[in-house]
Scaffold this motif. Sequence first.
Motif, PDB file in Angstrom:
ATOM      1  N   ARG A 143     -18.976  39.581 -30.944  1.00  0.00           N
ATOM      2  CA  ARG A 143     -18.607  40.901 -31.454  1.00  0.00           C
ATOM      3  C   ARG A 143     -19.825  41.529 -32.127  1.00  0.00           C
ATOM      4  N   LEU A 152     -20.724  38.541 -23.547  1.00  0.00           N
ATOM      5  CA  LEU A 152     -20.579  37.095 -23.407  1.00  0.00           C
ATOM      6  C   LEU A 152     -21.922  36.434 -23.671  1.00  0.00           C
ATOM      7  N   SER A 209     -18.481  47.004 -23.150  1.00  0.00           N
ATOM      8  CA  SER A 209     -17.076  46.770 -23.472  1.00  0.00           C
ATOM      9  C   SER A 209     -16.785  45.292 -23.661  1.00  0.00           C
ATOM     10  N   GLU A 210     -17.664  44.454 -23.156  1.00  0.00           N
ATOM     11  CA  GLU A 210     -17.507  43.005 -23.309  1.00  0.00           C
ATOM     12  C   GLU A 210     -18.879  42.366 -23.379  1.00  0.00           C
ATOM     13  N   THR A 247     -23.419  41.389 -20.459  1.00  0.00           N
ATOM     14  CA  THR A 247     -22.566  42.481 -20.917  1.00  0.00           C
ATOM     15  C   THR A 247     -21.897  43.164 -19.732  1.00  0.00           C
ATOM     16  N   THR A 248     -20.753  43.763 -20.019  1.00  0.00           N
ATOM     17  CA  THR A 248     -20.009  44.514 -19.012  1.00  0.00           C
ATOM     18  C   THR A 248     -19.692  45.892 -19.569  1.00  0.00           C
ATOM     19  N   SER A 265     -22.518  45.384 -14.808  1.00  0.00           N
ATOM     20  CA  SER A 265     -22.968  44.216 -15.568  1.00  0.00           C
ATOM     21  C   SER A 265     -24.465  44.291 -15.815  1.00  0.00           C
ATOM     22  N   PRO A 315     -17.472  34.635 -26.400  1.00  0.00           N
ATOM     23  CA  PRO A 315     -17.602  36.083 -26.578  1.00  0.00           C
ATOM     24  C   PRO A 315     -18.264  36.389 -27.918  1.00  0.00           C
TER      25      PRO A 315
END
Length: 414
Positions: free
Chosen positions: A170, A158, A155-156, A96-97, A130, A168
């Motif tokens: 959601r 993976l 925010s992201e 994650t970021t 991260s 990715p």
Amino acid sequence: MKKLVHFLTWPTICGVLVAIILMQQFPGLVGINNTAEQDTPQVTQAVYNSNNSPISSTDPVVIKQENVTVSAARTGPSSYSHAVKKAAPAVVNIYTTKIIRERQHPIFDDPFFQDFFGYNQMPKRKRMQSSLGSGVIMSPEGYVVTNNHVIAGASEILILLQDGRETPARVVGTDPETDLAILKIDLDNLPSVTLAPTRNAEIGDVVLAIGNPFGVGQTVTMGIISATGRSKLYLNTYENFIQTDAAINPGNSGGALINVHGDLLGINTAIFSKSGGSQGIGFAIPSEIARDVMLSIVKHGKVIRGWLGLETQQFTRELADAFGLPHIEGILITGVYRNGPAFQAGLKPGDLILEINSMHAREGRKVMYQVAQMRPGEEVSIKIIRNGIEQDIKCIIGLRPSLSGLQEPSRSRH
């Protein structure tokens, strides 16, 4: 005389030679045990009585014992590779970021500058942070269960599969009260785990933890179940942890705890540690809870739980003395949420709950968990003691609001 001795000598010598040969080749004929055979243990099927001693034909109880050697009886499996091969493909690494905003210089901590610029207008810089964790693919449709704290604020997200594919993800929904989150990935031919009923899990069962500790890649550790139904850790609102001594380290969160058949027992979620590393006390959320949270979020967009609208504490001997009551097993109502189900049913702070639907109320968190399993709209019977008198009160289970929707309960009699 010489002729007589000469006549008897040859038969005697021949007899001695024949006896020596027989002793060497057939020792059993003369009652001599073979030393080589004594060194080799003989395994035979024995019959024992209830005292685990050999029985005679006159003993009334006959129990047969398996025909195995001692070493074979005490030896377990030499490998759990079959279990790992079954479950590991469904365990994923999660990266994650997060975007972190922070003030550029310590001088902006000065109240003068904060007043001058306005706190929200203070110059800030952005940086990327991260983190890593693990997850479990629960269905071929691509639903992944992990811990809420693994993806909170990301925010992201993976996801890396064991077969090398990256994608990715959601967020479908989260449930902070159990520290679970449901993600969705869109790939074909996805592996998924098989769930094991945790009610069959026992203390001492061998378990394996699969995850991504410290980001080194998928790792398997082994241990046993140390306890079941563990609560009072104050990690989550609803706690019913499986405790294990399988090594769980940072990055294992959200990974799988499996049995020796490769079936999912729980989602690894926390460790008890003074150093930050594994000290043999790890906790996993039972697979049934993960399944129910996932199905509820996928179907309703949130977790549907029963709710009474109470705050309680265990009724201790000290409280019994303070209330002038004998020490009785139960939970004491310390707060009632206004306009909640318990409020509308007439329950009050100071009431002592003895039973809910004939289930003994011995511990507040366990009672709350049992109520959460009930459906909103269901009627329950609550046995209480008020002013020293037992009463039965009917109450309609409500829908538990989100944590942000809960207001402070009333703690005084009304």
